[in-house]
Design an enzyme around this catalytic site. Structure first.
Site, PDB file in Angstrom:
ATOM      1  N   ILE A 173       0.835  -1.199   0.000  1.00  0.00           N
ATOM      2  CA  ILE A 173       0.000   0.000   0.000  1.00  0.00           C
ATOM      3  C   ILE A 173       0.871   1.251   0.000  1.00  0.00           C
ATOM      4  O   ILE A 173       0.616   2.198  -0.752  1.00  0.00           O
ATOM      5  CB  ILE A 173      -0.951  -0.014   1.209  1.00  0.00           C
ATOM      6  CG1 ILE A 173      -1.922  -1.198   1.092  1.00  0.00           C
ATOM      7  CG2 ILE A 173      -1.724   1.292   1.317  1.00  0.00           C
ATOM      8  CD1 ILE A 173      -2.761  -1.462   2.328  1.00  0.00           C
ATOM      9  N   GLU A 180     -11.185   0.484  18.656  1.00  0.00           N
ATOM     10  CA  GLU A 180     -12.273   0.569  17.692  1.00  0.00           C
ATOM     11  C   GLU A 180     -13.394  -0.394  18.085  1.00  0.00           C
ATOM     12  O   GLU A 180     -13.105  -1.481  18.591  1.00  0.00           O
ATOM     13  CB  GLU A 180     -11.767   0.239  16.282  1.00  0.00           C
ATOM     14  CG  GLU A 180     -10.763   1.248  15.744  1.00  0.00           C
ATOM     15  CD  GLU A 180     -10.339   0.951  14.299  1.00  0.00           C
ATOM     16  OE1 GLU A 180     -10.895   0.004  13.687  1.00  0.00           O
ATOM     17  OE2 GLU A 180      -9.462   1.666  13.782  1.00  0.00           O
ATOM     18  N   HIS A 194     -12.692   3.807   9.836  1.00  0.00           N
ATOM     19  CA  HIS A 194     -11.993   2.666   9.242  1.00  0.00           C
ATOM     20  C   HIS A 194     -12.584   2.328   7.862  1.00  0.00           C
ATOM     21  O   HIS A 194     -13.049   1.216   7.605  1.00  0.00           O
ATOM     22  CB  HIS A 194     -12.072   1.443  10.152  1.00  0.00           C
ATOM     23  CG  HIS A 194     -10.904   0.510   9.980  1.00  0.00           C
ATOM     24  ND1 HIS A 194     -10.292  -0.134  11.017  1.00  0.00           N
ATOM     25  CD2 HIS A 194     -10.219   0.122   8.866  1.00  0.00           C
ATOM     26  CE1 HIS A 194      -9.299  -0.888  10.562  1.00  0.00           C
ATOM     27  NE2 HIS A 194      -9.241  -0.740   9.247  1.00  0.00           N
ATOM     28  N   LEU A 195     -12.480   3.313   6.970  1.00  0.00           N
ATOM     29  CA  LEU A 195     -13.050   3.185   5.629  1.00  0.00           C
ATOM     30  C   LEU A 195     -12.022   2.795   4.582  1.00  0.00           C
ATOM     31  O   LEU A 195     -12.327   2.795   3.395  1.00  0.00           O
ATOM     32  CB  LEU A 195     -13.690   4.523   5.211  1.00  0.00           C
ATOM     33  CG  LEU A 195     -14.850   5.037   6.065  1.00  0.00           C
ATOM     34  CD1 LEU A 195     -15.349   6.369   5.507  1.00  0.00           C
ATOM     35  CD2 LEU A 195     -15.988   4.027   6.104  1.00  0.00           C
ATOM     36  N   GLY A 196     -10.807   2.449   5.009  1.00  0.00           N
ATOM     37  CA  GLY A 196      -9.729   2.200   4.054  1.00  0.00           C
ATOM     38  C   GLY A 196     -10.085   1.239   2.941  1.00  0.00           C
ATOM     39  O   GLY A 196      -9.709   1.447   1.785  1.00  0.00           O
ATOM     40  N   ALA A 197     -10.827   0.185   3.259  1.00  0.00           N
ATOM     41  CA  ALA A 197     -11.167  -0.826   2.249  1.00  0.00           C
ATOM     42  C   ALA A 197     -12.608  -0.692   1.762  1.00  0.00           C
ATOM     43  O   ALA A 197     -13.098  -1.556   1.037  1.00  0.00           O
ATOM     44  CB  ALA A 197     -10.955  -2.228   2.818  1.00  0.00           C
TER      45      ALA A 197
END
Length: 531
Positions: A154, A263, A281-284
């Site tokens: 990443i 979290e 936690h929207l990374g994916a």
């Protein structure tokens, strides 16, 4: 009879169709994972289970899974699967580690823009009917220096995108070689230099003992005044309380966080501070990423059930059932050899050379290679497994070479692993005895015979009297029981080594006492997974 798969969480219809197209009998029950009792009632019918995060695969559920052979998680995280219980049950656990790389990297870039231009605050203000144009003065990204901590999968994509934005990119990554950095177009630096030079810092490393609080209070104080910090990797990489204070003092100009130490994050020291952007936690969380991992897990489960191919397995190597009976101890040995060198090596690795002798040379070398490489890299990236490790190594520019030879020594077969860095070479050899237990048989060219234990201590010294006494006395004084004690030397009066297999980790106080004797040139505690 066709294999039968249960999809117990929300997967796309396209992924479900893959099972059908491959001739697999599939039941799509996307809400069943939330009903553990009903799931337990039916799980015994299925050969495969495809899940996301809602389904909890517990030891209790696995007891009911009489026919289950494989669990596929659409995504990276497998905290909802008891992998130890699955391994004992003989169930393979797979994930899809590469399906959301682009999405997570793009989220980090988006967060960088958001904090540079104060977009969330400006949007809230404008929605409220205000027109505070002068309040939200931002900065350009062009010509700013981006410090990337972790230039792997990443992080590497973030570097590429940032270069496209005409940013200057510097990277800190112990496993990034100079040649690989040059190909990426980034400047490789040490952490302190990155902290002092970067206008923006973005983190892309797993949470390990080495990376926990990598942006500690002390390291935050070393950063350039006005820095902006982005974390879309893992909670726990940044001291959030210290960062909150640095934001309030003005030393840090802004922060953008997608992940938090706890979290779901209901309260956090970063919340409600000006110019701090927070997302849950929207990374994916993109349509494309969710589709990608769903398609991947369907293909992986199908391949295993139909052909026996194992991809992205977290709890077993890529070997057939027949091979596993013979190779099991050798796979463990390969992992231990890699782990030894991984724990001993802190510099960027250029090459890994693996020599297979005798009976070892006749085995599935691809699986053994994967075990060696995973052992080397696991200390620094716990998410690496036997399948993904070679991919990660390739992306980091590490060359892997293999040599086979006929039986050439006293053992029926052995494996020797050599790691090449920019400064040195380090090697270790091992074999499997008739009792099925792996042994270390050579370190740095010095012959030994050491059983592998969960907790070990490795020391080097000049071959002089008093070494055994110092080690034994110090371990005894610190209540550390020695299970096995192995010595070796290059020649009388030359370099010597000792390898202790102990019942518990050697405490720092004991290691300090050994250092005070002045007898040792190196004192290194080692940990091995011997389960």
């Amino acid at each position: 009879m066709a294999p039968k798969v249960l999809v117990s969480d929300k997967l796309s219809e396209t992924a479900v169709q893959i099972f059908r197209d491959r001739g697999i009998d599939v039941d799509f029950m996307p809400d069943l994972g939330k009903d553990k009792d009903k799931l337990a009632e039916v799980i015994g019918q299925y050969d495969g289970l495809a899940i996301r995060s809602a389904t909890k695969v517990t030891p209790t559920l696995l007891e009911k899974a009489e026919n289950l052979k494989v669990i596929g998680r659409a995504g990276i995280g497998t905290d909802n699967v008891d992998k130890e219980a699955a391994s004992k049950k003989g169930v393979i656990v797979m994930n899809t580690p590469f399906g959301n790389m682009i999405t997570t990297a793009e989220h980090a870039i988006a967060m960088m823009f958001a904090v540079a231009r104060q977009i969330p605050e400006a949007s809230t203000s404008t929605h409220a009917g205000k027109w505070e144009k002068s309040k939200f003065m931002g900065i350009e990204l062009t010509n700013k220096t981006l410090g990337v901590i972790g230039a792997g999968n990443i992080g590497g994509i973030v570097c590429e995108r940032a270069l496209g934005l005409k940013m200057k990119v510097i990277a800190y990554d112990p496993y990034l070689g100079e040649e690989k950095a040059a190909k990426m177009g980034v400047e490789k630096v040490e952490l302190d230099e990155l902290l002092s030079r970067a206008d923006f810092i973005t983190l892309h490393v797993p949470l390990t003992d080495q990376t926990r609080n990598i942006l500690s209070r002390e390291n935050l104080a070393k950063t350039k005044k006005g820095v902006r910090i982005v974390n879309c990797a893992r909670g726990g990489l940044v001291d959030e309380d210290a960062l909150s204070e640095a934001l309030q003092s003005g030393h840090v100009a802004g922060a953008a966080f997608d992940v938090f130490s706890e979290e779901p994050a209901k309260e956090n020291a970063l919340f409600n501070l000006p110019n701090v952007v927070c997302t849950p936690h929207l990374g994916a969380a993109t349509t494309e990423a969710q589709e990608n991992v769903a398609l991947q897990v369907a293909e992986q489960i199908s391949n295993y059930l139909l052909t026996g191919a194992v991809e992205n397995a977290l709890n077993m190597p890529s070997v057939t059932a027949e091979e596993a009976k013979i190779m099991g101890p050798w796979i463990k040995l390969a992992g231990h050899l890699g782990s030894f060198i991984g724990q001993m090596t802190d510099e960027p690795i250029k090459a890994i050379n693996i020599l297979y002798d005798g009976v070892a040379s006749e085995m599935n070398l691809a699986a053994l290679n994967c075990s060696v490489v995973a052992g080397i890299m696991k200390k620094f990236n716990p998410e690496v497994n036997m399948v993904s490790a070679p991919v990660v190594a390739k992306e980091r520019g590490i060359q892997i070479s293999t040599t086979n030879q006929d039986k050439s020594g006293a053992f029926e077969g052995y494996i020797k692993v050599t790691v090449v860095t920019e400064k040195r070479e380090r090697s270790i050899g091992g074999t499997v005895f008739s009792d099925g237990k792996p042994r270390f048989i050579q370190i740095k060219g010095i012959n030994i015979e050491a059983e592998v234990g969960a907790h070990m201590l490795y020391t080097t010294n000049e071959d002089v009297p008093g070494i055994i006494g110092a080690l034994g006395q110090t371990m005894g004084d610190n209540d550390v029981n020695i299970a096995n004690f192995t010595l070796g030397r290059s020649e009388a009066g030359g370099e010597a080594i000792a390898l202790l297999y102990v019942d518990e980790p050697v405490p720092a106080e004991a290691r300090a006492k050994l250092a005070e004797t002045g007898l040792f040139t190196q004192i290194k505690p080692l940990e091995f997974d011997v389960a």
